[in-house]
Design a protein around this motif. Structure first.
Motif, PDB file in Angstrom:
ATOM      1  N   GLU A  44      -6.431  17.698  31.730  1.00 49.96           N
ATOM      2  CA  GLU A  44      -7.525  18.291  31.776  1.00 49.96           C
ATOM      3  C   GLU A  44      -7.461  19.728  32.270  1.00 49.96           C
ATOM      4  N   PHE A  45      -6.764  19.726  33.458  1.00 44.86           N
ATOM      5  CA  PHE A  45      -6.456  20.957  34.069  1.00 44.86           C
ATOM      6  C   PHE A  45      -5.545  22.003  33.433  1.00 44.86           C
ATOM      7  N   SER A  46      -4.968  21.713  32.100  1.00 45.72           N
ATOM      8  CA  SER A  46      -4.346  22.554  31.337  1.00 45.72           C
ATOM      9  C   SER A  46      -5.193  23.473  30.603  1.00 45.72           C
ATOM     10  N   THR A  47      -4.665  24.671  30.182  1.00 52.73           N
ATOM     11  CA  THR A  47      -5.260  25.621  29.405  1.00 52.73           C
ATOM     12  C   THR A  47      -5.750  25.277  28.329  1.00 52.73           C
ATOM     13  N   HIS A  48      -6.886  25.310  27.759  1.00 54.28           N
ATOM     14  CA  HIS A  48      -7.404  24.691  26.535  1.00 54.28           C
ATOM     15  C   HIS A  48      -8.279  26.034  25.986  1.00 54.28           C
ATOM     16  N   GLU A  49      -8.427  25.908  24.452  1.00 55.47           N
ATOM     17  CA  GLU A  49      -8.959  26.735  23.710  1.00 55.47           C
ATOM     18  C   GLU A  49     -10.553  26.791  23.498  1.00 55.47           C
ATOM     19  N   GLY A  50     -11.017  25.568  23.995  1.00 54.20           N
ATOM     20  CA  GLY A  50     -12.372  25.462  24.246  1.00 54.20           C
ATOM     21  C   GLY A  50     -12.969  24.032  24.170  1.00 54.20           C
ATOM     22  N   THR A  51     -14.354  23.754  24.319  1.00 54.30           N
ATOM     23  CA  THR A  51     -14.704  22.549  24.726  1.00 54.30           C
ATOM     24  C   THR A  51     -16.054  22.371  23.566  1.00 54.30           C
ATOM     25  N   VAL A  52     -15.933  21.187  23.355  1.00 50.39           N
ATOM     26  CA  VAL A  52     -16.910  20.616  22.137  1.00 50.39           C
ATOM     27  C   VAL A  52     -18.164  19.885  23.093  1.00 50.39           C
ATOM     28  N   MET A  53     -19.474  20.300  22.619  1.00 51.38           N
ATOM     29  CA  MET A  53     -20.677  19.531  23.124  1.00 51.38           C
ATOM     30  C   MET A  53     -21.568  19.043  21.935  1.00 51.38           C
TER      31      MET A  53
END
Length: 373
Positions: free
Chosen positions: A17-26
């Motif tokens: 989870e601490f790696s870079t990511h594009e975005g988050t779904v909610m």
């Protein structure tokens, strides 16, 4: 596109989870049996969390046809928050959305079978068809190929990865009779390795006391970096959580990760005072037949471990407890490069969940990045 292989065979793995990511779904909270008084306070909390995450990445906020206009109105000036019309039965994006796997440049999703945390045995509501379909639809909407893991039952909140081959789970959840009762512990572990690209699975005995998900790992233990975790803790030996956390600590102190490293364990205290349902809150629910019903005084599974790591920050739940500041202080030291966002989260835990399970990250990959810019 639906893929025929498994992630492991294609050399894909679950990142940390601490790696870079594009975005988050909610998912916008509207279910009457989860969110009292039409989710008024829950929506305020969700909006705060979405905006905190959107400071450093995209947020896709899902809602059905009836409520998508509400989302559009709430976030009409937030350029990083994107309304997405997809039907779900509730708002637990981590559990019903796709678990994403990567190979360094490409992101793909896994569509697990979802049965409301236990199906007919001890599931929390009677109808979950929309939730079970959500992962595949989210993958389609975000142009991600998808691995179909059905009929294997799993929720995103029940697994935590370090991105280097180690996955942590709880026995109380993954071995519960409402999920995959026909599979042995070893068969379940083999399935996790095949789909998450893991080399080693660490089995903790239990999670947070009275956690209705059968004690998801995301509420009790989480990676902050490889070979380093936080563990929900209390020094009060009269609290039922003490024995549960102590048993988990015993495992972590004896185990090593997939690379043979010993774990560094940081104890993160639970709230000093138990967080319980009030009579006023109970009056605001509208339960349907077959849905889990709450009771006045019921202890909720409050834990600071269910923080969420965005690209630029850490969203930390607050409960109006004296340990709120202690949790913020500990996490500030563990994530010195990220901004800490303390957010009052009682409205979320009253809904039966936590900050972590209302969020699902989409890791960064060159192919996904190009598609979504």
């Amino acid at each position: 596109m639906k893929l025929e292989n498994t992630p492991s065979k294609d050399k894909f793995y679950m990142p940390a989870e601490f790696s870079t990511h594009e975005g988050t779904v909610m998912i916008w909270p509207v279910r009457p049996g989860s969110w009292p008084y039409e989710g008024k306070e829950a929506k305020q909390a969700f909006a705060q969390i979405a905006r905190a995450i959107a400071d450093s990445e995209k947020v896709w906020m899902l809602a059905d046809e009836e409520h998508i206009s509400e989302v559009q109105s709430e976030f009409n000036t937030d350029v990083n928050i994107i309304p997405l019309q997809i039907n779900t039965d509730d708002a637990w994006a981590r559990d019903v959305g796709p678990t994403c796997v990567v190979n360094g440049s490409v992101v793909r999703g896994i569509d697990w079978c979802f049965n409301a945390w236990g199906g007919d045995f001890d599931g929390l509501y009677a109808h979950w068809d929309n939730d079970d379909k959500a992962a595949r639809i989210i993958c389609d909407a975000l142009n991600m190929d998808v691995y179909d893991a059905h009929p294997f039952v799993l929720e995103g909140g029940s697994i935590h990865a370090d991105g280097e081959g180690t996955v942590i789970v709880t026995e109380s959840c993954l071995l519960s009779k409402g999920r995959n009762p026909d599979l042995s512990k070893q068969e379940i572990e083999d399935k996790l390795k095949e789909y998450l690209g893991a080399k080693k699975v660490i089995w903790l005995p239990s999670g947070i006391y009275n956690d209705e998900t059968n004690e998801h790992v995301d509420n009790i233990c989480a990676f902050v970096k490889p070979a380093e975790v936080v563990l929900a803790w209390t020094d009060d030996e009269s609290d039922p959580q003490y024995a549960m956390s102590k048993a988990n600590l015993d495992v972590l102190e004896k185990e090593t990760d997939a690379k043979g490293r010993n774990f560094i364990v940081h104890k993160l205290p639970i709230p000093k005072a138990p967080v319980c349902i009030t009579a006023e809150e109970l009056e605001g629910y509208e339960f349907e037949e077959g849905e889990d019903v709450r009771e006045v005084g019921e202890r909720l599974a409050a834990s600071y471990v269910n923080f969420y790591i965005s690209n630029g920050g850490v969203i930390v739940p607050q409960f109006g407890d004296e340990n709120d500041c202690v949790a913020v202080e500990i996490l500030t030291k563990l994530f010195p490069e990220r901004k800490i966002y303390p957010i009052y989260a009682r409205a979320i835990i009253v809904g039966g969940g936590n900050i972590h399970c209302i969020t699902q990250q989409i890791p960064k990959g060159e192919e996904v990045c190009e598609m979504l810019q």
